[in-house]
Scaffold this motif. Structure first.
Motif, short mmCIF file in Angstrom:
data_model
loop_
_atom_site.label_atom_id
_atom_site.label_comp_id
_atom_site.label_asym_id
_atom_site.label_seq_id
_atom_site.Cartn_x
_atom_site.Cartn_y
_atom_site.Cartn_z
N ILE A 91 0.87 -1.17 0.00
CA ILE A 91 0.00 0.00 0.00
C ILE A 91 0.91 1.23 0.00
O ILE A 91 2.12 1.10 0.13
CB ILE A 91 -0.95 0.04 1.23
CG1 ILE A 91 -0.15 0.00 2.54
CG2 ILE A 91 -1.95 -1.08 1.18
CD1 ILE A 91 -1.02 0.15 3.77
N GLY A 92 0.34 2.41 -0.12
CA GLY A 92 1.15 3.62 -0.15
C GLY A 92 1.75 3.82 -1.53
O GLY A 92 1.09 4.25 -2.46
N ARG A 93 3.03 3.47 -1.68
CA ARG A 93 3.70 3.51 -2.98
C ARG A 93 3.84 2.11 -3.57
O ARG A 93 4.76 1.82 -4.34
CB ARG A 93 5.05 4.22 -2.88
CG ARG A 93 4.92 5.69 -2.54
CD ARG A 93 6.25 6.41 -2.54
NE ARG A 93 6.09 7.82 -2.18
CZ ARG A 93 5.84 8.81 -3.03
NH1 ARG A 93 5.72 8.53 -4.32
NH2 ARG A 93 5.71 10.04 -2.62
N GLY A 94 2.91 1.24 -3.20
CA GLY A 94 2.85 -0.10 -3.75
C GLY A 94 1.43 -0.61 -3.67
O GLY A 94 0.56 0.01 -3.04
N PRO A 99 3.78 -4.18 -6.23
CA PRO A 99 4.45 -3.95 -4.93
C PRO A 99 5.67 -3.04 -5.10
O PRO A 99 6.31 -3.02 -6.15
CB PRO A 99 4.84 -5.35 -4.48
CG PRO A 99 4.89 -6.16 -5.73
CD PRO A 99 3.84 -5.60 -6.63
N GLY A 100 5.95 -2.31 -4.03
CA GLY A 100 7.11 -1.42 -4.04
C GLY A 100 8.00 -1.68 -2.86
O GLY A 100 7.89 -2.70 -2.16
N VAL A 101 8.91 -0.76 -2.61
CA VAL A 101 9.86 -0.90 -1.51
C VAL A 101 10.20 0.49 -0.99
O VAL A 101 10.24 1.46 -1.75
CB VAL A 101 11.12 -1.68 -1.97
CG1 VAL A 101 11.90 -0.89 -3.00
CG2 VAL A 101 11.98 -2.08 -0.80
N MET A 102 10.41 0.59 0.32
CA MET A 102 10.65 1.88 0.98
C MET A 102 11.96 1.86 1.74
O MET A 102 12.44 0.80 2.16
CB MET A 102 9.49 2.20 1.93
CG MET A 102 9.62 3.50 2.68
SD MET A 102 8.14 3.89 3.67
CE MET A 102 7.01 4.39 2.35
N LEU A 103 12.51 3.05 1.93
CA LEU A 103 13.74 3.18 2.71
C LEU A 103 13.49 2.97 4.19
O LEU A 103 12.44 3.33 4.72
CB LEU A 103 14.34 4.58 2.52
CG LEU A 103 14.95 4.90 1.16
CD1 LEU A 103 15.25 6.39 1.07
CD2 LEU A 103 16.21 4.08 0.92
N GLY A 104 14.49 2.41 4.84
CA GLY A 104 14.52 2.32 6.29
C GLY A 104 15.96 2.51 6.74
O GLY A 104 16.89 2.46 5.93
N ILE A 181 11.35 -0.72 -7.63
CA ILE A 181 11.19 0.73 -7.73
C ILE A 181 10.65 1.14 -9.09
O ILE A 181 9.87 2.08 -9.21
CB ILE A 181 12.54 1.42 -7.43
CG1 ILE A 181 12.90 1.22 -5.95
CG2 ILE A 181 12.48 2.92 -7.77
CD1 ILE A 181 14.26 1.74 -5.57
N ALA A 182 11.04 0.42 -10.12
CA ALA A 182 10.59 0.76 -11.47
C ALA A 182 9.10 0.59 -11.66
O ALA A 182 8.47 1.32 -12.44
CB ALA A 182 11.35 -0.08 -12.50
N THR A 183 8.50 -0.36 -10.93
CA THR A 183 7.08 -0.66 -11.14
C THR A 183 6.21 -0.35 -9.93
O THR A 183 4.98 -0.33 -10.06
CB THR A 183 6.89 -2.14 -11.51
OG1 THR A 183 7.44 -2.97 -10.47
CG2 THR A 183 7.61 -2.47 -12.83
N GLY A 184 6.80 -0.14 -8.75
CA GLY A 184 6.03 0.09 -7.53
C GLY A 184 5.17 1.34 -7.62
O GLY A 184 5.66 2.42 -7.92
N CYS A 185 3.87 1.18 -7.36
CA CYS A 185 2.95 2.30 -7.49
C CYS A 185 1.72 2.04 -6.63
O CYS A 185 1.23 0.91 -6.56
CB CYS A 185 2.55 2.46 -8.96
SG CYS A 185 1.43 3.84 -9.26
N THR A 190 4.46 6.80 -6.96
CA THR A 190 5.38 5.76 -7.38
C THR A 190 6.64 5.71 -6.53
O THR A 190 7.04 6.71 -5.92
CB THR A 190 5.81 5.98 -8.85
OG1 THR A 190 6.62 7.17 -8.92
CG2 THR A 190 4.60 6.12 -9.76
N CYS A 191 7.26 4.55 -6.52
CA CYS A 191 8.55 4.41 -5.83
C CYS A 191 9.65 5.18 -6.56
O CYS A 191 10.58 5.68 -5.93
CB CYS A 191 8.92 2.93 -5.73
SG CYS A 191 7.94 2.01 -4.55
#
Length: 222
Positions: A91-94, A99-104, A181-185, A190-191
């Motif tokens: 969810i969010g940017r996925g 699906p996407g990925v986020m920084l931590g 990141i290229a497809t996460g939305c 978008t990521c």
């Protein structure tokens, strides 16, 4: 419809409501209860002198979209933690389909970012807004960590990844990261936008992150 993280959507519960709409689809989402959120906030406030201003460390979207009130910001270096894409997003940017990925902030290394200073009289209110953004989803712990700045060392509230969270990714290759990141939305955008904004704003501050730069360079043309 794209949702935005703003002071208003955090205060009026719009962002939180959108997350809850998707709970049934995402059993690995560990939303914290109001009582858990309140207890964690009080724990953090108890470690801080209420008469003093409070610093918060930003290393991702907080750098370019803080959504809370502050009276100063300055470049800062955090030792012992590094910034990386390590949190899977549905969810969010996925979404389940993209699906996407986020920084931590993960253990080891160092991280350049931005320290924001909140006025003492506003600490509880502004930290409460940050809690809705960073702590509700259950993927981060709040820590008071030492930062290095040109003006001297400071302590700042810093949101670090919970390695026990089910969406934490321990190992992710460059190719796997780029693909996500290229497809996460999702509802928040978008990521790719998330990455590009982070890189651009770090550069505006005279800060570079070689890992993020490699990912950005490897992304296919949109």
């Amino acid at each position: 419809m794209t949702l935005k993280i703003t002071r208003e959507t955090l205060l009026n519960g719009t962002l939180r409501a959108r997350l809850l709409e998707n709970t049934a689809q995402h059993p690995d989402m560990r939303y914290r209860t109001d009582s858990e959120m309140a207890a964690l906030l009080e724990d953090t406030l108890a470690q801080h002198d209420a008469a003093q201003d409070l610093w918060v460390f930003g290393y991702g979207s907080l750098i370019w979209n803080p959504a809370f009130h502050y009276i100063e910001k300055r470049p800062a270096l955090l030792q012992g933690w590094h910034r990386r894409f390590c949190l899977k997003l549905f969810i969010g940017r996925g979404s389940p389909e993209t699906p996407g990925v986020m920084l931590g902030l993960d253990q080891g290394g160092a991280c350049h970012g931005v320290a924001f200073r909140i006025a003492a009289a506003k600490v509880r209110e502004e930290l409460g807004i940050l809690w809705q953004r960073e702590m509700y989803g259950g993927a981060y712990h709040a820590r008071l960590l030492k930062l290095e700045t040109a003006e001297g060392p400071i302590s700042a509230v810093t949101f670090v990844i919970d390695r026990d969270h089910p969406r934490y990714i321990r190992e992710l290759s460059l190719e796997q990261t780029v693909a996500l990141i290229a497809t996460g939305c999702g509802d928040l955008g978008t990521c790719r936008e998330y990455l590009e904004n982070t890189v651009a704003h770090l550069r505006e501050l005279g800060l570079d992150d070689e890992g993020l730069a490699r990912i950005a360079a490897a992304l296919p043309n949109p």
